[in-house]
Every structure is written in structure tokens, then in C-alpha cells.
Design a protein around this motif. Structure first.
Motif, mmCIF file in Angstrom:
data_model
loop_
_atom_site.group_PDB
_atom_site.id
_atom_site.type_symbol
_atom_site.label_atom_id
_atom_site.label_comp_id
_atom_site.label_asym_id
_atom_site.label_seq_id
_atom_site.Cartn_x
_atom_site.Cartn_y
_atom_site.Cartn_z
ATOM 1 N N LEU A 1 -0.038 4.252 5.446
ATOM 2 C CA LEU A 1 -1.119 5.202 5.225
ATOM 3 C C LEU A 1 -2.389 4.548 4.686
ATOM 4 O O LEU A 1 -3.501 4.922 5.072
ATOM 5 C CB LEU A 1 -0.650 6.302 4.271
ATOM 6 C CG LEU A 1 0.578 7.099 4.731
ATOM 7 C CD1 LEU A 1 0.951 8.137 3.681
ATOM 8 C CD2 LEU A 1 0.325 7.752 6.081
ATOM 9 N N TYR A 2 -2.222 3.564 3.789
ATOM 10 C CA TYR A 2 -3.411 2.956 3.188
ATOM 11 C C TYR A 2 -3.022 1.666 2.490
ATOM 12 O O TYR A 2 -1.973 1.584 1.838
ATOM 13 C CB TYR A 2 -4.052 3.897 2.172
ATOM 14 C CG TYR A 2 -5.196 3.276 1.402
ATOM 15 C CD1 TYR A 2 -6.401 2.985 2.022
ATOM 16 C CD2 TYR A 2 -5.056 2.946 0.058
ATOM 17 C CE1 TYR A 2 -7.450 2.402 1.326
ATOM 18 C CE2 TYR A 2 -6.095 2.370 -0.649
ATOM 19 C CZ TYR A 2 -7.293 2.095 -0.006
ATOM 20 O OH TYR A 2 -8.315 1.507 -0.698
ATOM 21 N N SER A 3 -3.847 0.653 2.628
ATOM 22 C CA SER A 3 -3.704 -0.585 1.861
ATOM 23 C C SER A 3 -5.083 -1.093 1.485
ATOM 24 O O SER A 3 -5.889 -1.416 2.364
ATOM 25 C CB SER A 3 -2.956 -1.652 2.663
ATOM 26 O OG SER A 3 -3.017 -2.902 1.984
ATOM 27 N N ALA A 4 -5.354 -1.181 0.185
ATOM 28 C CA ALA A 4 -6.641 -1.706 -0.278
ATOM 29 C C ALA A 4 -6.768 -3.183 0.055
ATOM 30 O O ALA A 4 -7.855 -3.672 0.385
ATOM 31 C CB ALA A 4 -6.774 -1.489 -1.778
ATOM 32 N N GLY B 1 0.800 -1.222 0.000
ATOM 33 C CA GLY B 1 0.000 0.000 0.000
ATOM 34 C C GLY B 1 0.827 1.264 0.000
ATOM 35 O O GLY B 1 2.008 1.276 -0.332
ATOM 36 N N TRP C 1 -6.146 -1.229 6.160
ATOM 37 C CA TRP C 1 -5.774 -0.272 7.195
ATOM 38 C C TRP C 1 -5.578 1.131 6.634
ATOM 39 O O TRP C 1 -5.331 1.322 5.444
ATOM 40 C CB TRP C 1 -4.553 -0.730 7.966
ATOM 41 C CG TRP C 1 -3.291 -0.973 7.165
ATOM 42 C CD1 TRP C 1 -2.795 -0.250 6.119
ATOM 43 C CD2 TRP C 1 -2.360 -2.047 7.379
ATOM 44 N NE1 TRP C 1 -1.617 -0.794 5.669
ATOM 45 C CE2 TRP C 1 -1.320 -1.891 6.434
ATOM 46 C CE3 TRP C 1 -2.279 -3.098 8.284
ATOM 47 C CZ2 TRP C 1 -0.233 -2.762 6.369
ATOM 48 C CZ3 TRP C 1 -1.197 -3.960 8.215
ATOM 49 C CH2 TRP C 1 -0.196 -3.791 7.266
ATOM 50 N N ARG C 2 -5.673 2.111 7.507
ATOM 51 C CA ARG C 2 -5.434 3.514 7.172
ATOM 52 C C ARG C 2 -4.683 4.180 8.315
ATOM 53 O O ARG C 2 -5.035 4.020 9.480
ATOM 54 C CB ARG C 2 -6.755 4.267 6.944
ATOM 55 C CG ARG C 2 -7.484 3.899 5.664
ATOM 56 C CD ARG C 2 -8.767 4.723 5.522
ATOM 57 N NE ARG C 2 -9.485 4.392 4.309
ATOM 58 C CZ ARG C 2 -9.294 5.008 3.135
ATOM 59 N NH1 ARG C 2 -8.413 5.986 3.047
ATOM 60 N NH2 ARG C 2 -9.999 4.663 2.076
ATOM 61 N N ASP C 3 -3.654 4.915 7.959
ATOM 62 C CA ASP C 3 -2.929 5.774 8.906
ATOM 63 C C ASP C 3 -2.507 5.031 10.168
ATOM 64 O O ASP C 3 -2.801 5.458 11.293
ATOM 65 C CB ASP C 3 -3.788 6.992 9.273
ATOM 66 C CG ASP C 3 -4.151 7.826 8.052
ATOM 67 O OD1 ASP C 3 -3.283 7.994 7.178
ATOM 68 O OD2 ASP C 3 -5.305 8.278 7.964
#
Length: 331
Positions: A79-82, A71, A86-88
Motif C-alpha cells: 500500500l505504501y512505502s516511504a 511499508g 510506491w503506493r497501492d
């Protein structure tokens, strides 16, 4: 200071972890499943537990921790993984220990390992191109991975090679990944074989059932002269040559290092790809194609380099022996 770091390569399916000494020796390796079906919090918790268990196996506190994750990534946060969701997530959330930690993008971390330890060891500028379930690239400039202004650098798999072609899962049309990834080669062969009225190939099943082939089987059929397999393989090579010609003209790499499952086909891929790439570059020579040296260990060894950098050793890997390639591999 401890004599080892924890190195962890986090994939969408599994995690490969190990303990790596200051001299580059892998003294312990392990593998666990990535529980992404249980959500991002479960993945983070599993990473924390895995790191703790690895450190315990080393008999002490590591000098640092390096993690290669998918990500959008900075050294301090995922920060982001499709794929994982997860985010941040701060880097420190992954580590249950009070030690320095550094994150890296999974493909760029593998490219760092190939730059410092592997097929790009003596090169300053090259493209690391692992061709697996998807296609991403690590742009290596002056010996270091380049992530671009916002971390999206290297997404060569989403260069549109056939603008009027098949839709890609990313939302674009005709992306390289849609034609030349291992999953695309398998999918496209299976779909055509299922709908074809041609005589059955070695991987077909009765006409009432869909054909299911792997990329490895398509490669074997191509080598044996199967017409449909040769057509699918040729389209993959054509797509790769288009994308790599554009990359070459923009960045003039010293070499292109091919990795991932599809590259295991060796000359079946590299020979026609080198020919087509050369034909597309009318006024200049094509960069040489090289086989990646580190295989499935690239991400973990790159994470080890990050771990030692986090611990304050910016030159980590510079004096590691090529025998590191003979260290225990993570299957």
C-alpha cells in the motif's frame, strides 16, 4: 505441483532471494541492489526480473512466490512505502508468472520465520525486535504476526521514550529509534565526540574534521571502557528498557527476541538491558531476552513460508528441520 517457491526479501538497499523446497531446503540464493534512486517503477521492474531469473534457476515454474517488503502491506498489495515510494501496488504486479503470490511486511515476515523456525519456535506470544538502521517490531500472537487494524502494528521504534528529547525523522519527539537504533548510536556518539574537548578516542580524527563512528565501533569502545561510548550506549539501553517495559505490561510476552545489527553485541546489550528492564517492572518478572536465530536469512525464510502458504500449504515450516538454519545464507 512444483517442488520449490521463490522467496524474496526486499530491503531499501538490497534484495535477498532464493528458492526453497517444500522440506525447507534452500536450493539457490542470490542478491541484487534495490534501485530506489530510480523510483518505485524501477524497483517493481527489478523485482519482476529477479523473480523471473530465480524461477529460471530452479528449472521450472515455482509453486508460489512470497515477498517481504517494507511499508504498509496487506497479503495482496504493497500500500505504501516511504523508503521506496510506491503506493497501492497489487501483489501480482511484482510477479511475471501466473502463480499464487503473498506479500508480507518485512519485519513481520522475519518475525514469522523466527516464530516457525527460529528463536520463538516453541513460543506462542513474543516480540521480535530487530535493531538496525531503524527499529521496528513484530508482535507475535498465537504464533502469527499481528499487524493491527490498519497494518501499523509493531512500530515500537516510534514510542516516545524521552518526551522532551531529540526530534525524530517521523515528526515526533524522543522516539526510541532516535536513541537506540544502530544508526542513532553511531550518530549520537559521532556528534558528541566531534564537539567534545575530551582526549581523542580511538575513532576520532583531527579536531578540524568531524568524527565518524559506526555502531560496531561504539560497542567496542563501550566494552573497552571509553566514557563517552559508555554514556551513549547506556542511553540506548535506558531507552530500550522504557519501551520494552511498556510493551511487557500491555501484552505480557513469553520472551523478547532481539535481532538486527545492534543485537550482535550480545551480552554487552542483553545483560544491562535485562537488568534495567527487570528494575522497571516492580511487581512482576521481566520476560527473558533471546538472541534471534536466523540472522540475515529471517526475511527470506519468512517469505518462503508465505510462498508455500500462497500455494495452499498453511502448515508450511511445521516439519522443517532445525538444520534449515545451516542452509546457505544470503550474505
Amino acid at each position: 505441483m512444483s517442488s520449490f517457491v521463490v522467496a524474496l526479501d526486499v530491503g531499501g538497499t538490497s534484495m535477498k532471494g532464493g528458492l526453497v523446497t517444500r522440506s525447507g531446503e534452500i536450493i539457490h540464493i542470490d542478491r541484487r541492489t534495490t534501485p530506489r534512486d530510480r523510483g518505485p517503477a524501477a524497483v517493481v521492474a527489478t523485482i519482476r526480473s529477479f523473480i523471473d531469473d530465480l524461477a529460471t534457476a530452479g528449472g521450472g515454474t515455482p509453486a508460489g512466490v512470497g515477498l517481504a517488503v517494507p511499508g504498509l502491506v496487506t497479503a495482496d498489495a504493497a500500500l505504501y512505502s516511504a523508503n521506496i515510494g510506491w503506493r497501492d501496488v497489487p501483489a501480482t504486479d511484482f510477479v511475471p508468472l501466473d502463480v499464487p503470490v503473498m506479500l508480507g511486511h518485512d519485519v513481520r515476515t522475519g518475525g514469522l520465520a523466527e516464530s516457525v523456525l527460529g528463536a520463538g519456535r516453541e513460543l506462542s506470544d513474543f516480540l521480535f525486535l530487530p535493531i538496525g538502521t531503524g527499529i521496528a517490531g513484530a508482535v507475535i500472537l498465537h504464533g502469527e504476526p499481528y499487524g493491527g487494524s490498519a497494518g501499523w502494528g509493531g512500530e515500537i521504534g516510534h514510542i516516545p521514550v524521552f518526551p522532551e528529547g531529540e526530534p525524530c525523522a517521523c515528526g515526533q519527539i524522543g522516539c526510541l529509534e532516535t536513541y537506540a537504533s544502530a544508526s542513532a548510536v553511531a550518530r549520537r556518539y559521532s556528534a558528541r565526540a566531534t564537539s567534545s574537548t575530551a582526549p581523542a578516542s580511538p575513532v576520532t580524527v583531527p579536531s578540524t574534521s568531524p568524527v565518524t563512528a559506526t555502531a560496531e565501533q561504539v560497542a567496542a569502545l563501550t566494552a573497552s571502557g571509553d566514557p563517552l561510548a559508555m554514556e551513549i550506549w547506556g542511553e540506548a539501553v535506558e531507552a530500550l528498557s522504557l519501551a520494552l517495559a511498556t510493551y511487557t505490561l500491555l501484552l505480557d510476552p513469553s520472551a523478547i527476541v532481539l535481532g538486527g545489527g545492534l543485537a550482535e553485541a550480545g551480552p554487552l546489550l542483553s545483560v544491562p538491558l535485562a537488568e534495567r528492564l527487570g528494575e522497571r517492572l516492580a511487581f512482576r518478572d521481566a520476560p527473558p531476552l533471546r538472541q534471534a536465530a536466523l540472522g540475515m536469512s529471517a526475511g527470506m525464510l519468512g517469505a518462503a513460508l508465505l510462498g508455500w502458504r500462497a500455494a495452499g500449504f498453511a502448515d508450511a515450516g511445521a516439519n522443517w528441520s532445525p538444520d534449515v538454519l545451516k542452509s546457505p545464507r544470503v550474505a
